[in-house]
Design an enzyme around this catalytic site. Structure first.
Site, PDB file in Angstrom:
ATOM      1  N   ASP A 114       0.910  -1.411   0.165  1.00 35.55           N
ATOM      2  CA  ASP A 114       0.534  -0.221   0.005  1.00 35.55           C
ATOM      3  C   ASP A 114       0.987   1.468  -0.078  1.00 35.55           C
ATOM      4  O   ASP A 114       0.162   2.851   0.487  1.00 35.55           O
ATOM      5  CB  ASP A 114      -1.000  -0.060   0.939  1.00 35.55           C
ATOM      6  CG  ASP A 114      -1.896  -1.055   0.869  1.00 35.55           C
ATOM      7  OD1 ASP A 114      -2.724  -0.880   0.162  1.00 35.55           O
ATOM      8  OD2 ASP A 114      -2.117  -1.787   2.029  1.00 35.55           O
ATOM      9  N   ASP A 178      -7.575  -3.822  -5.520  1.00 35.61           N
ATOM     10  CA  ASP A 178      -6.819  -2.578  -4.910  1.00 35.61           C
ATOM     11  C   ASP A 178      -5.688  -2.352  -4.993  1.00 35.61           C
ATOM     12  O   ASP A 178      -4.886  -0.604  -5.274  1.00 35.61           O
ATOM     13  CB  ASP A 178      -7.376  -3.084  -2.919  1.00 35.61           C
ATOM     14  CG  ASP A 178      -8.137  -3.174  -2.198  1.00 35.61           C
ATOM     15  OD1 ASP A 178      -8.511  -3.904  -2.742  1.00 35.61           O
ATOM     16  OD2 ASP A 178      -8.582  -3.050  -1.917  1.00 35.61           O
TER      17      ASP A 178
END
Length: 401
Positions: A114, A178
């Site tokens: 991330d 994601d």
């Protein structure tokens, strides 16, 4: 001849009405951005550097925070940077500087995929607004950390180190949709360093995801588990969606945004086609509400009584506004109109918080992880970030001709 004049009059009237609607929304956006700036000044009073706003629990009137290692840590400084671009604020300026200083330790974090969310939404915006060597160093180190998670057999970046809830084994590599959002950092790294390694990793990851994450109707699975030694996809699952075969709304939004960025960075028509296919799935889905704020999952079991996810709408609106600049004709018009409807809805009292409420967050009614029942019908820091980004994109599209 009379019919021709009537037709011209109608076209003129429609054009004038459209311009008036745009002007009204621009005024509403200016007001909203000013209020959002004040709201984040209020939020800044609730936290100290190192305490990253995560969500707000209305029933307990408490703010939930995280440390810099949480995947959302970049959104708070990133939102403040966007707001300061629009409305200068000494308070937000000081707050942003303090949080960037705290966040910089994550440039060496190799345990997460991330880093795009964490470092590019924060330091990427800081570097764009005011380029300097220190920001660039942090971003390059972040890109190196992200690239360290790449597996050249699978040709994808590992998302989670483990996923015990899905019985992922030691020889498995988990990729979630994601992760498409973290590739923008790698494109920046190639542009900055002239090293195509990062560019190629981003391309390979996007291609692997395109080949394995999507169904024939262009909806996506949340996660795919690969055998890291053979590259073969072993399972298609979900962690945040209603079911393995359902279309989790924010997952569709991540895919839409991610492939729009892929086209921007590469100008490869395959990515543009992918982005438009995903957009068409979203916008033409029979369960998409008329106000264009999706249910948390397009296949949620209790539609029309299922909760909406404002964060998914914010991501979709921002992506559609950019995608409209790469398309033409009726397709372009549909993307612009849908994004406009999303923004109109999100700026309504139902979703847009008044000053001092919502714990200081801007957007209400987000859904984080319904199956695990965390962050349900609540503000989400990424919802705020992509809403502000979408508002700024709308302004740019309609004030620079």
């Amino acid at each position: 001849m009379v019919a021709v004049f009537m037709s011209c009059d109608k076209k003129t009237t429609d054009k004038t009405a459209k311009a008036t609607d745009t002007d009204m929304l621009l005024q509403k956006i200016d007001t909203a951005l000013l209020q959002a700036t004040k709201q984040y000044e209020f939020l800044a009073e609730q936290v100290k550097p190192g305490q990253y706003p995560k969500t707000y629990h209305k029933d307990k009137d408490t703010l939930e925070i995280s440390d810099s290692g949480w995947w959302c840590s970049g959104f708070y400084p990133g939102t403040m940077l966007y707001l300061m671009e629009e409305n200068q604020s000494e308070k937000l300026g000081a707050e942003t500087k303090a949080f960037l200083t705290d966040l910089q330790r994550e440039q060496f974090n190799t345990t997460t995929h991330d880093l795009g969310f964490m470092m590019f939404c924060s330091y990427g915006n800081a570097e764009r607004i005011q380029p300097n060597e220190s920001y660039e160093t942090v971003l390059m180190n972040s890109a190196k950390s992200l690239a360290s998670r790449y597996n050249d057999t699978v040709k994808a970046i590992r998302s989670w180190d483990s996923a015990p809830w899905n019985k992922a084994g030691e020889d498995d590599l988990v990729v979630i949709i994601d992760n498409m959002m973290n590739l923008e950092l790698l494109f920046w790294a190639t542009e900055h360093s002239k090293d195509s390694t990062y560019y190629n990793i981003a391309m390979n990851h996007a291609n692997t995801t395109m080949n394995n994450h999507f169904r024939p109707d262009y909806s996506s699975y949340h996660e795919v588990i690969y055998d890291e030694h053979t590259g073969k996809a072993k399972a298609h699952l979900t962690n945040q969606g209603a079911a393995d075969a359902s279309a989790w709304a924010r997952g569709q939004a991540w895919g839409l945004y991610g492939y729009t960025v892929m086209y921007r960075a590469t100008k490869d028509e395959a990515y543009l086609k992918m982005a438009t296919h995903i957009a068409d799935f979203i916008l033409q889905h029979p369960n998409m509400p008329a106000d264009k704020v999706p249910y948390w999952d397009f296949n949620a079991p209790n539609i029309p009584n299922a909760l909406r996810d404002s964060s998914a709408a914010a991501v979709m609106a921002s992506a559609l506004l950019e995608l409209s600049t790469y398309t033409e004709g009726a397709q372009k018009d549909e993307y612009l109109a849908s994004a406009t409807t999303m923004l109109e809805t999100l700026l309504s009292p139902e979703y847009f918080a008044t000053l001092g409420e919502n714990g200081g967050f801007i957007l209400k009614h987000g859904v984080g992880n319904m199956p695990n029942y965390t962050e349900i019908d609540t503000p989400l820091t990424y919802g705020d970030y992509y809403l502000v980004e979408a508002l700024l994109r709308y302004k740019k599209l309609n004030t620079t001709k």
